[in-house]
Design an enzyme around this catalytic site. Structure first.
Site, PDB file in Angstrom:
ATOM      1  N   ASP A  10       0.859  -1.174   0.000  1.00  0.00           N
ATOM      2  CA  ASP A  10       0.000   0.000   0.000  1.00  0.00           C
ATOM      3  C   ASP A  10       0.900   1.230   0.000  1.00  0.00           C
ATOM      4  O   ASP A  10       1.631   1.480   0.965  1.00  0.00           O
ATOM      5  CB  ASP A  10      -0.890  -0.030   1.247  1.00  0.00           C
ATOM      6  CG  ASP A  10      -1.932   1.091   1.277  1.00  0.00           C
ATOM      7  OD1 ASP A  10      -1.743   2.093   0.566  1.00  0.00           O
ATOM      8  OD2 ASP A  10      -2.918   0.952   2.024  1.00  0.00           O
ATOM      9  N   HIS A  11       0.837   2.005  -1.077  1.00  0.00           N
ATOM     10  CA  HIS A  11       1.744   3.146  -1.217  1.00  0.00           C
ATOM     11  C   HIS A  11       1.423   4.261  -0.231  1.00  0.00           C
ATOM     12  O   HIS A  11       2.208   5.217  -0.095  1.00  0.00           O
ATOM     13  CB  HIS A  11       1.689   3.686  -2.649  1.00  0.00           C
ATOM     14  CG  HIS A  11       3.031   4.014  -3.219  1.00  0.00           C
ATOM     15  ND1 HIS A  11       3.977   4.724  -2.521  1.00  0.00           N
ATOM     16  CD2 HIS A  11       3.599   3.721  -4.419  1.00  0.00           C
ATOM     17  CE1 HIS A  11       5.064   4.867  -3.250  1.00  0.00           C
ATOM     18  NE2 HIS A  11       4.869   4.257  -4.414  1.00  0.00           N
TER      19      HIS A  11
END
Length: 486
Positions: free
Chosen positions: A456-457
């Site tokens: 998850d950026h």
């Protein structure tokens, strides 16, 4: 005097709203004990045997095997205080009549006390208790032992306040705008018919005593869609575009429609939510796993032929993941979108993807950060066996903080998996196979594996994700690196 108590499908936990009846474990007329399993149901999470909190005689079952029931729907009724099975199963009853006359025909009056029915078993599943009996009760007037039947008809049982249907009830009421009785039990079937404007009164049920099943409604929906398509093939101002098929010509095959429900439906919902909410990215690296495989062989050889269970490659990779997460805790977190906060989790509950006949499930190894490779391997083996037999509980399938996905068992090298929402990352492992590799400055054949990290950026940038993946790869290539963190 016997009381007929209604047992409703309980909340099986984790927000599940419905369950499919897989197998009934009791028949109408059977005597059941308190907390005896009466039905096996399948939820979106697992197969569950549901115990009945009442002891007595089963007077009615609601729902056929293969049908779905919402949480809170009637599951069965039990005559509490009756000590013998009824002489014959209760017949179908129309609305306004007694739904069940089930009571022991010759039970002595002294045995008809409902003692214990007021409190139930005391055991509960999530979301329901047995502290009070069901709201609907019936008083059953027993026949006197040794007294011949009176010529006058027996008085009708007193129903308080409203009878429940038994077996195949004729559900009266408005159906698609029309009044009339319909032989259908499942509220899901009625809802499906309303959604597709199917008149249930025109259907002939294929179930027992003409019961309309979901398959009957699905067939009616397909026929309606085929008729609609046939109309659309007619030109606005001219004859039909397609002529009727000639004799002997094969009819066009209809597309198969498979409902998204159970495990498949739960997977679809979770993956769709993950893809829509999580801005994910993937990085990957090839690693030389020759030394890891040699270390595993040495561990298992040291244990001897009967020195305990073997350590699997998945267990070693899981232990490497827990060490990597200790260094990069950003990836052991979740995002609270409402509060716009990253929540770093204190412990590692490691999920691992397992393919079963029911579909893909992700059992969770609790507190994996406190376990060694042998302990993790034993827990993975235990949960895998439960997954294969469909006996995983909802609690064993939820609460994960990081997932390990070994898709190499399918014979593939790489993948870009979707994150298991609401987690922040997933490590994917491809197959380990001999490949040409430069080792110590020379070309050699080595055991090579591709590792991929989907993350998850929002919780971290590429530098953190790359550092995590590089540490995992270093431990795979040189297992001695892991010793520095133990």
């Amino acid at each position: 005097m016997a009381q007929v108590l209604e047992f409703k499908l309980p909340d099986l936990g984790e927000g599940l709203t419905e369950a499919e009846i897989v197998r009934w474990l009791v028949e109408v007329g059977d005597v059941v004990a308190i907390d005896q399993p009466v039905v096996e149901v399948e939820t979106a999470k697992a197969m569950v045997e549901v115990p009945c909190p009442y002891g007595g005689v089963v007077t009615a079952r609601f729902g056929e095997e293969g049908s779905e029931l919402p949480v809170g729907a009637p599951l069965l009724t039990v005559a509490v205080g009756a000590t013998e099975a009824p002489a014959s199963p209760a017949p179908s009853a129309a609305p306004g009549s007694s739904a069940s006359g089930a009571s022991s025909a010759g039970a002595p009056a002294a045995e008809e006390s409902a003692a214990g029915s007021e409190s139930g078993s005391g055991n509960v599943l999530v979301g329901y208790g047995t502290g009070a009996p069901a709201a609907r009760r019936r008083r059953i007037r027993p026949e006197r032992v040794g007294t011949p039947a009176a010529p006058a008809p027996a008085p009708a049982p007193v129903v308080e306040p409203e009878p429940e249907p038994v077996a195949v009830p004729a559900v009266a009421g408005e159906v698609n705008g029309q009044q009339g009785p319909v032989a259908v039990v499942s509220p899901l079937v009625r809802r499906l018919a309303r959604q597709h404007e199917i008149d249930l009164r025109r259907l002939t049920g294929s179930g027992p005593d003409g019961l309309i099943l979901r398959a009957d409604v699905d067939s009616a929906i397909r026929r309606a869609e085929e008729a609609a398509r046939a109309q659309t093939r007619t030109a606005p101002d001219g004859p039909a575009v397609a002529e009727a098929p000639t004799a002997g010509a094969a009819a066009p095959a209809a597309a198969e429609r498979i409902p998204l429900r159970g495990v498949r439906g739960a997977v679809a919902d979770k993956l769709s939510r993950s893809r829509s909410e999580i801005p994910d990215a993937t990085c990957w690296v090839d690693a030389d796993a020759t030394e890891l495989m040699a270390a595993r062989a040495a561990m298992n050889a040291a244990s001897g032929p009967s020195g305990g269970p073997k350590v699997s490659v998945l267990a070693l990779l899981a232990r490497i993941c827990t060490a990597a997460l200790a260094r990069y805790p950003e990836l052991n977190s979740t995002v609270d979108t409402a509060a716009r906060e990253i929540v770093r989790l204190p412990g590692v509950h490691l999920g691992f993807a397992a393919q079963t006949e029911r579909g893909l499930v992700v059992p969770v190894v609790r507190d994996a950060h406190t376990r060694n490779a042998e302990s993790i391997g034993a827990e993975i083996a235990r949960l895998t066996e439960l997954a294969r037999t469909g006996k995983l509980s909802p609690a064993q399938l939820t609460g994960g903080t990081f997932t390990l996905n070994n898709y190499g068992v399918f014979g593939v090298d790489g993948s870009t998996p979707i994150i298991n929402h609401p987690e922040a990352a997933m490590l994917g492992v491809g197959r380990i196979m001999p490949k040409p590799w430069v080792h110590n400055g020379e070309l050699a054949v080595r055991q090579v594996v591709q590792l991929s990290l989907t993350f998850d950026h929002r919780v971290c940038d590429g530098g953190t994700a790359g550092g995590f993946l590089r540490y995992v790869a270093d431990c795979v290539e040189q297992p001695a690196v892991l010793l520095r963190t133990l």
